[in-house]
Scaffold this motif. Structure first.
Motif, PDB file in Angstrom:
ATOM      1  N   ASN A  94     -70.191 -31.246 -30.100  1.00 36.61           N
ATOM      2  CA  ASN A  94     -69.467 -30.461 -31.104  1.00 36.61           C
ATOM      3  C   ASN A  94     -67.971 -29.986 -30.562  1.00 36.61           C
ATOM      4  O   ASN A  94     -67.442 -29.070 -31.189  1.00 36.61           O
ATOM      5  CB  ASN A  94     -70.368 -29.375 -31.718  1.00 36.61           C
ATOM      6  CG  ASN A  94     -71.509 -29.748 -32.643  1.00 36.61           C
ATOM      7  OD1 ASN A  94     -71.280 -30.817 -33.150  1.00 36.61           O
ATOM      8  ND2 ASN A  94     -72.680 -28.965 -32.456  1.00 36.61           N
ATOM      9  N   GLU A  95     -67.882 -30.126 -29.239  1.00 36.34           N
ATOM     10  CA  GLU A  95     -66.624 -29.533 -28.820  1.00 36.34           C
ATOM     11  C   GLU A  95     -65.567 -30.529 -28.847  1.00 36.34           C
ATOM     12  O   GLU A  95     -65.714 -31.799 -28.606  1.00 36.34           O
ATOM     13  CB  GLU A  95     -66.936 -29.563 -27.169  1.00 36.34           C
ATOM     14  CG  GLU A  95     -68.013 -28.479 -26.838  1.00 36.34           C
ATOM     15  CD  GLU A  95     -68.219 -28.160 -25.203  1.00 36.34           C
ATOM     16  OE1 GLU A  95     -68.781 -27.242 -24.648  1.00 36.34           O
ATOM     17  OE2 GLU A  95     -68.177 -29.078 -24.561  1.00 36.34           O
ATOM     18  N   VAL A  96     -64.418 -30.331 -29.357  1.00 38.34           N
ATOM     19  CA  VAL A  96     -63.269 -30.962 -29.666  1.00 38.34           C
ATOM     20  C   VAL A  96     -62.434 -31.252 -28.392  1.00 38.34           C
ATOM     21  O   VAL A  96     -62.244 -30.185 -27.476  1.00 38.34           O
ATOM     22  CB  VAL A  96     -62.431 -30.346 -30.888  1.00 38.34           C
ATOM     23  CG1 VAL A  96     -61.366 -31.268 -30.972  1.00 38.34           C
ATOM     24  CG2 VAL A  96     -63.067 -30.011 -32.066  1.00 38.34           C
ATOM     25  N   LYS A  97     -62.260 -32.523 -27.917  1.00 35.85           N
ATOM     26  CA  LYS A  97     -61.783 -32.773 -26.531  1.00 35.85           C
ATOM     27  C   LYS A  97     -60.260 -33.296 -26.763  1.00 35.85           C
ATOM     28  O   LYS A  97     -59.469 -33.145 -25.900  1.00 35.85           O
ATOM     29  CB  LYS A  97     -62.436 -33.805 -25.911  1.00 35.85           C
ATOM     30  CG  LYS A  97     -62.351 -35.183 -26.448  1.00 35.85           C
ATOM     31  CD  LYS A  97     -63.066 -36.091 -25.489  1.00 35.85           C
ATOM     32  CE  LYS A  97     -63.246 -37.442 -26.275  1.00 35.85           C
ATOM     33  NZ  LYS A  97     -63.856 -38.637 -25.113  1.00 35.85           N
ATOM     34  N   ALA A  98     -59.606 -33.809 -28.171  1.00 36.45           N
ATOM     35  CA  ALA A  98     -58.468 -34.440 -28.034  1.00 36.45           C
ATOM     36  C   ALA A  98     -58.031 -34.329 -29.400  1.00 36.45           C
ATOM     37  O   ALA A  98     -58.484 -34.481 -30.595  1.00 36.45           O
ATOM     38  CB  ALA A  98     -58.562 -35.748 -27.740  1.00 36.45           C
ATOM     39  N   LEU A  99     -56.755 -34.220 -29.563  1.00 36.05           N
ATOM     40  CA  LEU A  99     -56.027 -34.234 -30.844  1.00 36.05           C
ATOM     41  C   LEU A  99     -54.852 -35.147 -30.907  1.00 36.05           C
ATOM     42  O   LEU A  99     -54.274 -35.405 -29.897  1.00 36.05           O
ATOM     43  CB  LEU A  99     -55.318 -32.923 -31.488  1.00 36.05           C
ATOM     44  CG  LEU A  99     -56.333 -31.794 -31.811  1.00 36.05           C
ATOM     45  CD1 LEU A  99     -55.338 -30.647 -32.260  1.00 36.05           C
ATOM     46  CD2 LEU A  99     -57.194 -32.266 -32.902  1.00 36.05           C
ATOM     47  N   CYS A 100     -54.809 -36.067 -32.099  1.00 37.31           N
ATOM     48  CA  CYS A 100     -53.588 -36.955 -32.167  1.00 37.31           C
ATOM     49  C   CYS A 100     -52.732 -35.959 -33.167  1.00 37.31           C
ATOM     50  O   CYS A 100     -52.908 -35.862 -34.176  1.00 37.31           O
ATOM     51  CB  CYS A 100     -53.928 -38.255 -32.852  1.00 37.31           C
ATOM     52  SG  CYS A 100     -52.384 -39.245 -33.174  1.00 37.31           S
ATOM     53  N   ILE A 101     -51.503 -35.425 -32.520  1.00 33.48           N
ATOM     54  CA  ILE A 101     -50.720 -34.726 -33.543  1.00 33.48           C
ATOM     55  C   ILE A 101     -49.444 -35.609 -33.892  1.00 33.48           C
ATOM     56  O   ILE A 101     -48.653 -36.139 -33.267  1.00 33.48           O
ATOM     57  CB  ILE A 101     -49.885 -33.445 -32.637  1.00 33.48           C
ATOM     58  CG1 ILE A 101     -51.173 -32.859 -31.991  1.00 33.48           C
ATOM     59  CG2 ILE A 101     -49.095 -32.720 -33.519  1.00 33.48           C
ATOM     60  CD1 ILE A 101     -50.693 -31.737 -30.908  1.00 33.48           C
ATOM     61  N   HIS A 102     -49.541 -35.853 -35.290  1.00 34.75           N
ATOM     62  CA  HIS A 102     -48.525 -36.510 -36.097  1.00 34.75           C
ATOM     63  C   HIS A 102     -47.172 -35.514 -36.268  1.00 34.75           C
ATOM     64  O   HIS A 102     -47.108 -34.808 -37.169  1.00 34.75           O
ATOM     65  CB  HIS A 102     -48.873 -36.948 -37.311  1.00 34.75           C
ATOM     66  CG  HIS A 102     -50.144 -37.866 -37.512  1.00 34.75           C
ATOM     67  ND1 HIS A 102     -50.169 -39.065 -38.045  1.00 34.75           N
ATOM     68  CD2 HIS A 102     -51.312 -37.860 -36.634  1.00 34.75           C
ATOM     69  CE1 HIS A 102     -51.514 -39.569 -37.837  1.00 34.75           C
ATOM     70  NE2 HIS A 102     -52.131 -38.963 -37.171  1.00 34.75           N
ATOM     71  N   ILE A 103     -46.534 -35.636 -35.162  1.00 34.58           N
ATOM     72  CA  ILE A 103     -45.269 -34.615 -35.058  1.00 34.58           C
ATOM     73  C   ILE A 103     -44.503 -34.948 -36.054  1.00 34.58           C
ATOM     74  O   ILE A 103     -43.474 -34.150 -36.581  1.00 34.58           O
ATOM     75  CB  ILE A 103     -44.710 -34.787 -33.576  1.00 34.58           C
ATOM     76  CG1 ILE A 103     -43.836 -33.372 -33.293  1.00 34.58           C
ATOM     77  CG2 ILE A 103     -43.877 -35.708 -33.509  1.00 34.58           C
ATOM     78  CD1 ILE A 103     -44.775 -32.453 -33.222  1.00 34.58           C
ATOM     79  N   CYS A 104     -44.314 -36.177 -36.542  1.00 34.67           N
ATOM     80  CA  CYS A 104     -43.696 -36.663 -37.903  1.00 34.67           C
ATOM     81  C   CYS A 104     -44.142 -37.752 -38.544  1.00 34.67           C
ATOM     82  O   CYS A 104     -44.656 -38.652 -37.896  1.00 34.67           O
ATOM     83  CB  CYS A 104     -42.082 -36.955 -37.495  1.00 34.67           C
ATOM     84  SG  CYS A 104     -41.562 -38.290 -36.390  1.00 34.67           S
ATOM     85  N   HIS A 105     -43.929 -37.741 -39.943  1.00 35.22           N
ATOM     86  CA  HIS A 105     -44.111 -39.040 -40.743  1.00 35.22           C
ATOM     87  C   HIS A 105     -42.669 -39.799 -40.971  1.00 35.22           C
ATOM     88  O   HIS A 105     -42.470 -39.506 -42.297  1.00 35.22           O
ATOM     89  CB  HIS A 105     -44.966 -38.563 -42.049  1.00 35.22           C
ATOM     90  CG  HIS A 105     -46.677 -38.499 -41.548  1.00 35.22           C
ATOM     91  ND1 HIS A 105     -47.461 -38.143 -42.300  1.00 35.22           N
ATOM     92  CD2 HIS A 105     -47.183 -38.632 -40.415  1.00 35.22           C
ATOM     93  CE1 HIS A 105     -48.579 -38.205 -41.868  1.00 35.22           C
ATOM     94  NE2 HIS A 105     -48.621 -38.498 -40.660  1.00 35.22           N
ATOM     95  N   ASP A 106     -42.010 -40.029 -40.093  1.00 36.58           N
ATOM     96  CA  ASP A 106     -40.891 -40.728 -40.507  1.00 36.58           C
ATOM     97  C   ASP A 106     -40.594 -41.435 -39.044  1.00 36.58           C
ATOM     98  O   ASP A 106     -41.132 -41.317 -38.163  1.00 36.58           O
ATOM     99  CB  ASP A 106     -39.697 -39.671 -40.558  1.00 36.58           C
ATOM    100  CG  ASP A 106     -38.429 -40.516 -41.292  1.00 36.58           C
ATOM    101  OD1 ASP A 106     -38.446 -41.515 -41.593  1.00 36.58           O
ATOM    102  OD2 ASP A 106     -37.633 -39.654 -41.740  1.00 36.58           O
ATOM    103  N   CYS A 107     -39.749 -42.695 -39.321  1.00 33.41           N
ATOM    104  CA  CYS A 107     -39.449 -43.576 -38.363  1.00 33.41           C
ATOM    105  C   CYS A 107     -38.104 -44.029 -38.555  1.00 33.41           C
ATOM    106  O   CYS A 107     -37.538 -44.086 -39.448  1.00 33.41           O
ATOM    107  CB  CYS A 107     -40.489 -44.691 -38.126  1.00 33.41           C
ATOM    108  SG  CYS A 107     -40.482 -45.802 -36.609  1.00 33.41           S
ATOM    109  N   ASN A 108     -37.476 -44.350 -37.329  1.00 32.22           N
ATOM    110  CA  ASN A 108     -36.021 -45.068 -37.188  1.00 32.22           C
ATOM    111  C   ASN A 108     -36.107 -46.613 -37.339  1.00 32.22           C
ATOM    112  O   ASN A 108     -35.136 -47.343 -37.141  1.00 32.22           O
ATOM    113  CB  ASN A 108     -35.258 -44.472 -36.238  1.00 32.22           C
ATOM    114  CG  ASN A 108     -36.001 -44.489 -34.949  1.00 32.22           C
ATOM    115  OD1 ASN A 108     -36.928 -45.248 -34.871  1.00 32.22           O
ATOM    116  ND2 ASN A 108     -35.344 -43.741 -34.058  1.00 32.22           N
ATOM    117  N   LEU A 109     -37.499 -47.142 -37.404  1.00 34.89           N
ATOM    118  CA  LEU A 109     -37.556 -48.502 -37.530  1.00 34.89           C
ATOM    119  C   LEU A 109     -38.427 -48.812 -38.914  1.00 34.89           C
ATOM    120  O   LEU A 109     -39.133 -47.857 -39.458  1.00 34.89           O
ATOM    121  CB  LEU A 109     -38.435 -49.216 -36.390  1.00 34.89           C
ATOM    122  CG  LEU A 109     -37.775 -49.008 -34.883  1.00 34.89           C
ATOM    123  CD1 LEU A 109     -38.581 -49.756 -33.953  1.00 34.89           C
ATOM    124  CD2 LEU A 109     -36.325 -49.804 -35.143  1.00 34.89           C
TER     125      LEU A 109
END
Length: 441
Positions: free
Chosen positions: A79-94
């Motif tokens: 139940n211990e969270v060890k990692a996050l994927c942080i979507h720092i932006c939902h935009d891209c230059n490609l």
């Protein structure tokens, strides 16, 4: 379970119970294949052959290296969270056609995560990490370098909070390298445990898919920048990561091209898409399997010349590596690992982001949906029924839950096309291991 296979003129026995790999002659391979139910003619074996083979088999069984029982072990779940994927932006230059994230927009509006929300994600990770001392945060997108200043501030905040609460942060990021300049390179080398840089290989392959917003290829922009970064990286981890599609089934040429650019950590992944002219279809599998063998041969040739490189799918450790409990656990998505999108909503992983059926909460609220979390916590290799008779099950752990869901509608039901590629890669990886140990030529 015993898996008998051959690679060119080399014959192998892989015992799933013990994790042992044995090199053998054709006679022994044919005998064991027949014992495992394969339609193999062994009428040519003499009584002397049979006696010798049975004696060898009996000795290996006595040592626990053949026909060893598969130990049922409890998965590692916490139940211990060890990692996050942080979507720092939902935009891209490609505007890459195959992008699972809808060219960075995740089938929604293009938006950037505020610094406040990113810091709140760090707070959420610390608050839910229990006794874990090592925490992981991956800055993801879209294209993270479009938000470099925010990333810098959030990393500094995480370091400060980590010291306060006795936690150590390991940071990673993935970038298309378009905005990779000296400032970003210095920051990545100082703060990032690992950096993944996207490039698909040869110019004509890369430019056909990975285009800028004005429709032009990005190869000439990113290749020199990635080279400069890798040359500055020293002994810190990185990967150049490519994607192959139905348009470049000769992907071994792209892997070798990347190796010859001086990159020694390479991954080349099959595309995950339903776009008809790009997606991998069943009729492509024979060619893909041949291509993995072609890559395997070229990989070994370079290794013998002292030009070896690290290719992700040919890495296999049958003697060490993750313990059995971890290997049967599948990934930690939705249980120990989550993704956070720009508005703070939480999902099991980046490939579920934006799907309302898998929204688990929000970093501003802190709580996680117990039903969804339990669904992922209870999922493991043993709950994936189609995996039970597969020789590669302890190697791949049942495949990617997100891919399973998106292609079959059930996280517990492995995607057959991925399974076929995985099994071929595992055999190639075992042959590479055998060559490196002097078991084969």
């Amino acid at each position: 379970m015993v898996h008998v296979f051959n690679y060119k003129n080399n014959h192998y026995i892989y015992d799933t119970g013990s994790g042992s790999l044995h090199s053998c002659d054709k006679k022994t391979a044919d005998y064991l294949a027949r014992e495992e139910g394969q339609d193999v003619d062994i009428s040519y074996l003499t009584d002397e052959d049979m006696a010798s083979i049975k004696a060898d088999v009996a000795e290996l069984e006595k040592q626990g290296l053949l026909n060893a029982p598969e130990v049922k072990t409890y998965p590692v779940k916490s139940n211990e969270v060890k990692a996050l994927c942080i979507h720092i932006c939902h935009d891209c230059n490609l505007r890459c056609r195959y992008c699972f994230a809808d060219e960075g927009a995740y089938h929604s509006s293009r938006e950037f995560m505020s610094e406040q929300t990113a810091k709140k994600a760090i707070d959420f990770l610390i608050a839910n990490s229990g006794n874990r001392k090592i925490l992981e945060a991956d800055f993801f997108g879209g294209e993270p370098l479009m938000c470099l200043d925010v990333i810098k501030n959030v990393v500094a905040y995480a370091r400060e909070q980590g010291e306060k609460y006795g936690k150590k942060f390991l940071f990673t990021t993935t970038t298309n390298a378009v905005l990779l300049d000296d400032d970003a390179i210095d920051f990545f080398n100082r703060e990032m445990e690992n950096v993944v840089l996207s490039i698909d290989g040869r110019k004509e392959v890369h430019d056909a898919i990975r285009k800028t917003v004005n429709g032009k290829g990005s190869f000439d922009i990113v290749l020199p920048k990635i080279k400069k970064f890798v040359q500055s990286r020293g002994d810190k981890s990185y990967y150049v990561r490519g994607t192959f599609t139905a348009k470049n089934l000769d992907f071994s040429n792209d892997v070798i091209f990347l190796a010859e650019q001086g990159f020694d950590s390479i991954s080349m992944e099959p595309v995950v898409t339903d776009i008809d002219d790009l997606m991998i279809k069943p009729e492509h599998l024979p060619r893909i399997k041949e291509e993995y063998e072609r890559l395997c041969d070229r990989y070994i040739e370079k290794y013998k010349k002292g030009e070896g490189f690290n290719f992700f799918h040919f890495n296999i450790d049958l003697e060490g590596g993750p313990c059995l409990s971890k290997r049967v656990s599948a990934c930690g998505a939705g249980n120990e690992y989550f993704s956070v999108v720009p508005n703070g909503d939480i999902y099991p992983c980046h490939q579920f982001a934006g799907d309302p059926a898998f929204k688990m909460g929000n970093v501003y609220e802190g709580a996680l949906d117990p039903g969804i979390r339990q669904k992922f916590a209870s999922s493991c290799l043993f709950t994936r029924k189609n995996c039970q008779n597969c020789f590669a099950k302890f190697i791949c752990s049942g495949g990617c839950s997100a891919n399973n869901y998106h292609f079959t509608g059930d996280i517990e039901n492995p995607y057959p096309i991925t399974c076929e590629m995985m099994k071929k890669r595992a055999e190639c990886a075992m042959h590479v291991l055998a060559v490196k140990k002097g078991m084969a030529e």
